[in-house]
Design an enzyme around this catalytic site. Structure first.
Site, PDB file in Angstrom:
ATOM      1  N   TYR A   1       0.813  -1.210   0.000  1.00 42.11           N
ATOM      2  CA  TYR A   1       0.000   0.000   0.000  1.00 42.11           C
ATOM      3  C   TYR A   1       0.851   1.265   0.000  1.00 42.11           C
ATOM      4  O   TYR A   1       0.395   2.335   0.382  1.00 42.11           O
ATOM      5  CB  TYR A   1      -0.915   0.033   1.233  1.00 42.11           C
TER       6      TYR A   1
ATOM      7  N   ASP B   1      -4.160  -7.145   6.402  1.00 34.97           N
ATOM      8  CA  ASP B   1      -5.471  -6.596   6.069  1.00 34.97           C
ATOM      9  C   ASP B   1      -6.451  -7.727   5.777  1.00 34.97           C
ATOM     10  O   ASP B   1      -7.575  -7.763   6.290  1.00 34.97           O
ATOM     11  CB  ASP B   1      -5.330  -5.672   4.859  1.00 34.97           C
TER      12      ASP B   1
END
Length: 357
Positions: free
Chosen positions: A138, A246
């Site tokens: 990310y 995540d």
């Protein structure tokens, strides 16, 4: 009396509903405690602002937030705004701008909640997932070329630095050391990703030398999903990359009964900037406005916030209230109950007021 300044950003979907519930419970808690007060400032940042003004938050948004002790965040995302715009327009600028590199996601089965795993109940699944929150997949590196042509290329570059991996690994080992079982599992995919992931494994080995009292092991992320389902009792503290954690934390929330009870803390461990606290569940537009959003994740997130700012006793009182209300069966439909958001919130406030510990 101590006063803590809290920035409330309800944002999208059910965010305003659950943040309102969280604020109500926190105010009841501060009144019950009597030694501190919480001063909330509400910001209308989110997708509606984007549709009005072309940006989810002002250019000086992070500068404004620096004045606060913590950030209480609802959810971001809307059906009519692309997800990459909402994520990169609000949540990630705050996380990355304040170097909130430790994303901490506790998961356990609360009393009264029926979890989907057979013969697994409260006490059998009690984890904390530590997600590296600043780099990895990310980091925003990569791009697209030759758009619309047959030879179009899109790249996503996962960035891993020795500084980034070392600090999250040290944070995870310290957290594991503070928990009764002193057990840590390091999750990677180092058989297929032979550069960054192998570096993760090597740094884990290095950092472990400073924590001889912590027992640790390694798992490939695909095998980890099996272990979480088949042997939840074998896990305690877990550390993984931004993407892997995540995904695993969503699985963890589901295994504990519902994402509606799953909290998150985005922490700057060095306390240079305010940390941000948000429930995992997202904006949930399918139930927005129906009054049935589960506020438990927000209460648990609020407890993390209280602990972070130094009000551990109040955090424990809030979690006792959550456990009591769930055990009493006052729950929203996502966990098998028939109560609405306000019913649960009122029950939590009553439990806080009646807690004499």
């Amino acid at each position: 009396m101590k006063t803590y300044k809290i920035a409330a950003i309800p944002a999208d979907g059910i965010g305003p509903e659950v943040i309102a519930a969280g604020v109500q419970a926190l105010e009841a808690l501060a009144k019950r405690d009597g030694s501190f007060r919480l001063e909330f400032t509400h910001f209308d940042w989110g997708s509606e602002r984007y549709k009005r003004e072309g940006a989810l938050m002002p250019e000086d948004g992070t500068e404004t937030l620096k004045a606060f002790d913590a950030i209480f965040f609802g959810a971001v995302g809307a059906p009519d705004v692309p997800d990459h715009l909402t994520l990169w327009g609000l949540r990630l600028p705050i996380c990355q701008g304040f170097d909130q590199y430790a994303n901490v996601r506790p998961t356990r089965i609360l009393p009264g909640i029926q979890a989907p795993l057979a013969n697994v109940g409260p006490g059998d699944l009690d984890w904390v997932i530590v997600r590296e929150n600043s780099e990895g997949e990310y980091a925003g590196m990569g791009g697209r070329a030759h758009r619309g042509l047959p030879e179009e290329v899109g790249t996503e570059v996962a960035v891993f630095t020795r500084v980034g991996v070392t600090r999250i690994m040290r944070y995870a080992f310290q957290l594991a050391q503070s928990r009764p079982r002193k057990l840590l599992t390091v999750v990677t995919k180092s058989n297929a990703q032979r550069h960054g992931m192998v570096m993760w494994d090597e740094i884990a080995e290095e950092v472990s030398n400073d924590f001889p009292d912590v027992t640790w092991d390694k798992m490939l992320v695909d095998a980890m999903t099996v272990r979480m389902v088949k042997s939840p009792q074998s896990l305690d503290t877990i550390v993984a990359t931004n993407l892997h954690a995540d995904i695993l934390s969503d699985l963890a929330g589901a295994l504990a009964g519902s994402l509606g009870v799953a909290p998150t803390a985005n922490i700057d461990p060095e306390r240079r900037y305010p940390s941000m606290f948000e429930p995992i569940h997202g904006s949930a537009f399918d139930i927005t406005g129906k009054g049935i959003a589960n506020p438990v994740a927000t209460f648990w997130t609020a407890a993390q916030m209280l602990e972070h700012i130094g009000e551990a006793n109040a955090a424990q009182r809030l979690m006792r209230a959550v456990e009591k209300v769930c055990a009493d069966g006052v729950m929203t439909p996502d966990v098998g109950g028939d109560a609405n958001t306000q019913d649960v919130t009122d029950a939590i406030c009553d439990a806080i007021r009646g807690d004499n510990i």
